[in-house]
Design a protein around this motif. Structure first.
Motif, PDB file in Angstrom:
ATOM      1  N   GLY A 154      79.300  80.615 -71.002  1.00 37.42           N
ATOM      2  CA  GLY A 154      79.081  81.353 -70.256  1.00 37.42           C
ATOM      3  C   GLY A 154      79.577  83.078 -70.368  1.00 37.42           C
ATOM      4  O   GLY A 154      80.125  83.113 -71.619  1.00 37.42           O
ATOM      5  N   GLU A 155      79.720  83.752 -69.635  1.00 38.56           N
ATOM      6  CA  GLU A 155      80.410  85.068 -69.719  1.00 38.56           C
ATOM      7  C   GLU A 155      81.831  84.922 -70.045  1.00 38.56           C
ATOM      8  O   GLU A 155      82.374  83.858 -70.132  1.00 38.56           O
ATOM      9  N   ALA A 156      82.381  86.202 -70.566  1.00 35.31           N
ATOM     10  CA  ALA A 156      83.689  86.291 -71.036  1.00 35.31           C
ATOM     11  C   ALA A 156      84.840  85.455 -69.929  1.00 35.31           C
ATOM     12  O   ALA A 156      85.729  85.105 -70.607  1.00 35.31           O
ATOM     13  N   VAL A 207      84.279  83.477 -67.797  1.00 35.33           N
ATOM     14  CA  VAL A 207      84.266  81.990 -67.747  1.00 35.33           C
ATOM     15  C   VAL A 207      84.839  81.374 -68.958  1.00 35.33           C
ATOM     16  O   VAL A 207      85.451  80.321 -68.751  1.00 35.33           O
ATOM     17  N   GLN A 208      84.598  82.041 -70.106  1.00 35.28           N
ATOM     18  CA  GLN A 208      85.116  81.257 -71.437  1.00 35.28           C
ATOM     19  C   GLN A 208      86.688  81.391 -71.190  1.00 35.28           C
ATOM     20  O   GLN A 208      87.347  80.399 -71.607  1.00 35.28           O
ATOM     21  N   GLN A 209      87.251  82.354 -70.611  1.00 44.85           N
ATOM     22  CA  GLN A 209      88.858  82.434 -70.619  1.00 44.85           C
ATOM     23  C   GLN A 209      89.100  81.290 -69.609  1.00 44.85           C
ATOM     24  O   GLN A 209      90.090  80.773 -70.070  1.00 44.85           O
ATOM     25  N   GLU A 210      88.472  81.055 -68.718  1.00 43.01           N
ATOM     26  CA  GLU A 210      88.960  79.918 -67.648  1.00 43.01           C
ATOM     27  C   GLU A 210      88.765  78.796 -68.353  1.00 43.01           C
ATOM     28  O   GLU A 210      89.790  77.758 -68.234  1.00 43.01           O
ATOM     29  N   PHE A 211      87.816  78.493 -69.029  1.00 43.02           N
ATOM     30  CA  PHE A 211      87.191  77.112 -69.860  1.00 43.02           C
ATOM     31  C   PHE A 211      88.324  76.900 -70.879  1.00 43.02           C
ATOM     32  O   PHE A 211      88.989  76.171 -70.980  1.00 43.02           O
ATOM     33  N   LEU A 212      88.797  78.014 -71.599  1.00 45.68           N
ATOM     34  CA  LEU A 212      89.850  77.699 -72.644  1.00 45.68           C
ATOM     35  C   LEU A 212      91.097  77.561 -72.284  1.00 45.68           C
ATOM     36  O   LEU A 212      91.843  76.889 -72.780  1.00 45.68           O
ATOM     37  N   THR A 213      91.400  78.118 -71.111  1.00 49.03           N
ATOM     38  CA  THR A 213      92.808  77.958 -70.675  1.00 49.03           C
ATOM     39  C   THR A 213      93.141  76.697 -70.269  1.00 49.03           C
ATOM     40  O   THR A 213      94.291  75.820 -70.383  1.00 49.03           O
ATOM     41  N   PRO A 222      94.183  87.576 -74.788  1.00 50.38           N
ATOM     42  CA  PRO A 222      93.088  86.755 -74.135  1.00 50.38           C
ATOM     43  C   PRO A 222      92.833  85.579 -75.026  1.00 50.38           C
ATOM     44  O   PRO A 222      93.090  85.496 -76.041  1.00 50.38           O
ATOM     45  N   ALA A 223      92.491  84.428 -74.077  1.00 48.69           N
ATOM     46  CA  ALA A 223      92.519  83.284 -74.663  1.00 48.69           C
ATOM     47  C   ALA A 223      91.698  83.011 -75.867  1.00 48.69           C
ATOM     48  O   ALA A 223      91.704  82.342 -76.950  1.00 48.69           O
ATOM     49  N   THR A 224      90.388  83.710 -75.768  1.00 50.95           N
ATOM     50  CA  THR A 224      89.277  83.606 -76.753  1.00 50.95           C
ATOM     51  C   THR A 224      89.967  84.467 -77.995  1.00 50.95           C
ATOM     52  O   THR A 224      89.810  83.674 -78.990  1.00 50.95           O
ATOM     53  N   ALA A 225      90.526  85.527 -77.931  1.00 49.85           N
ATOM     54  CA  ALA A 225      91.128  86.232 -79.051  1.00 49.85           C
ATOM     55  C   ALA A 225      92.448  85.314 -79.466  1.00 49.85           C
ATOM     56  O   ALA A 225      92.439  85.416 -80.677  1.00 49.85           O
ATOM     57  N   ALA A 226      93.125  84.646 -78.815  1.00 48.57           N
ATOM     58  CA  ALA A 226      94.556  84.025 -79.274  1.00 48.57           C
ATOM     59  C   ALA A 226      93.829  82.804 -80.087  1.00 48.57           C
ATOM     60  O   ALA A 226      94.518  82.632 -81.211  1.00 48.57           O
ATOM     61  N   VAL A 227      92.799  82.036 -79.592  1.00 51.52           N
ATOM     62  CA  VAL A 227      92.215  81.008 -80.605  1.00 51.52           C
ATOM     63  C   VAL A 227      91.737  81.556 -81.744  1.00 51.52           C
ATOM     64  O   VAL A 227      91.928  81.112 -82.714  1.00 51.52           O
ATOM     65  N   HIS A 238      84.696  80.899 -85.024  1.00 50.72           N
ATOM     66  CA  HIS A 238      85.263  81.939 -83.827  1.00 50.72           C
ATOM     67  C   HIS A 238      85.223  83.316 -84.266  1.00 50.72           C
ATOM     68  O   HIS A 238      84.791  84.003 -83.367  1.00 50.72           O
ATOM     69  N   VAL A 239      85.195  83.726 -85.536  1.00 47.33           N
ATOM     70  CA  VAL A 239      85.217  85.058 -86.053  1.00 47.33           C
ATOM     71  C   VAL A 239      83.670  85.512 -85.819  1.00 47.33           C
ATOM     72  O   VAL A 239      83.445  86.534 -85.383  1.00 47.33           O
ATOM     73  N   LEU A 240      82.573  84.760 -86.234  1.00 44.44           N
ATOM     74  CA  LEU A 240      81.326  85.070 -85.980  1.00 44.44           C
ATOM     75  C   LEU A 240      81.050  85.214 -84.470  1.00 44.44           C
ATOM     76  O   LEU A 240      80.128  86.036 -84.158  1.00 44.44           O
ATOM     77  N   THR A 241      81.798  84.577 -83.506  1.00 41.16           N
ATOM     78  CA  THR A 241      81.142  84.569 -82.253  1.00 41.16           C
ATOM     79  C   THR A 241      82.224  85.686 -81.436  1.00 41.16           C
ATOM     80  O   THR A 241      81.993  86.177 -80.338  1.00 41.16           O
ATOM     81  N   GLU A 242      83.647  85.760 -81.764  1.00 42.82           N
ATOM     82  CA  GLU A 242      84.500  86.585 -80.986  1.00 42.82           C
ATOM     83  C   GLU A 242      85.064  87.713 -81.900  1.00 42.82           C
ATOM     84  O   GLU A 242      85.504  88.649 -81.396  1.00 42.82           O
ATOM     85  N   GLY A 243      85.214  87.316 -83.237  1.00 31.87           N
ATOM     86  CA  GLY A 243      85.697  88.417 -84.158  1.00 31.87           C
ATOM     87  C   GLY A 243      87.330  88.379 -84.267  1.00 31.87           C
ATOM     88  O   GLY A 243      87.799  87.680 -83.766  1.00 31.87           O
TER      89      GLY A 243
END
Length: 320
Positions: free
Chosen positions: A100-102, A104-110, A44-49, A210-215
């Protein structure tokens, strides 16, 4: 432990080694290449970043240490860049979380990463042209430290830090091009060394945010580090003697096509643009070179001029 012994982990390991070599060679392309590659592997985009930033903070430290021992970084410029970049990079993860939610975050990051890739490809091509123009204008490799321009340098760090903090893309490409614009007589080796040194705290701050927000995802992070660290070290060792012009042109094409794909351009359109870049790109670059009085297809296009020998019998040192 079983998650680390899968085909997916092996794929991440191999890709990260190759990207690490590019980072060590050029100081550019780490997040721009690795984050889309992770997304293509199903991360996923958030985890990739998040995981790419954590790994990059380690891998860039290796490249920076090699350039530090060789005395190539300009620590004055690196310090000013850090003043601007670190706080904005740290805020990136929280900005992504706030959209926003997960899903929305993926779409935004993509979308954000796709736009950042196209921007990075443009700045990358601009860097090649600027170096070509400076070289053919008669500039010689300067041994004197350039006059520091504090405010523009801090602003460059702030913009680069924000871009990296959100997308993990841009720590090398944007900042190195900006440094070349502000300090045109800074040698290529010093550009790479300075960027790698300032990028360590920049990427570390972004990673913490990002670690504090996503892990972190250990099955992704461990192969990234194990592959990227030796790749970056090898690339940094090769930086002084490997011709980089072909690598740079290839990165521009890859970043452009990847960015277009992430922005939703149909595969047919991406294929047509890719074919045009592969076929017409070298011709266009050759035309630009001939307009500046250089051979159309000489790989040493961005070498700095070396001062002429003072005695007729003194050999001319090679350009690099």
């Amino acid at each position: 432990m079983a998650d680390l012994l899968t085909y997916s982990a092996l794929a991440v390991l191999v890709v990260s080694f190759g990207v690490g070599i590019v980072v060590g060679l050029t100081g550019m392309g780490g997040g721009a290449l690795m984050t889309p590659a992770l997304m293509a592997l199903g991360v996923p985009a958030t985890a990739a970043v998040a995981n790419d930033l954590v790994a990059a903070s380690i891998n860039k430290s290796v490249g920076a240490s090699v350039h530090w021992r060789r005395g190539s970084p300009d620590l004055r410029l690196a310090g000013l860049l850090m003043i601007g970049s670190v706080p904005f990079a740290f805020a990136g993860g929280f900005l992504v979380k706030s959209v926003g939610e997960a899903e929305v975050q993926q779409e935004f990051l993509t979308t954000a990463i796709g736009a950042a890739l196209l921007f990075t490809a443009s700045t990358y091509a601009l860097r090649m042209y600027l170096q070509l123009r400076h070289v053919t204008a008669g500039n010689e490799l300067s041994e004197e430290a350039p006059r520091v321009r504090a405010v523009p340098t801090v602003l460059v760090g702030a913009v680069g830090g924000l871009l990296v903090g959100i997308t993990s893309v841009g720590s090398g490409s944007l900042i190195m091009v900006a440094l070349l614009l502000i300090y045109p007589t800074l040698s290529a080796v010093k550009l790479v060394g300075t960027d790698l040194v300032q990028a360590v705290p920049l990427v570390l701050a972004a990673a913490i945010g990002h670690v504090l927000t996503e892990g972190v995802t250990w099955a992704v992070l461990v192969p990234l580090v194990l592959g990227g660290t030796p790749g970056t070290f090898l690339g940094a060792r090769m930086a002084a003697w490997v011709k980089q012009s072909v690598i740079r042109r290839g990165i521009v094409i890859v970043l452009t096509l990847t960015g277009l794909k992430m922005l939703g351009v149909p595969p047919e359109g991406v294929g047509i643009i890719g074919a045009a870049l592969l076929l017409l790109g070298p011709l266009a670059w050759g035309f630009v070179r001939t307009r500046h009085g250089l051979p159309a297809f000489d790989n040493d296009s961005t070498a700095w001029r070396i001062p002429e020998p003072t005695r007729p019998d003194q050999p001319v040192p090679p350009q690099g």
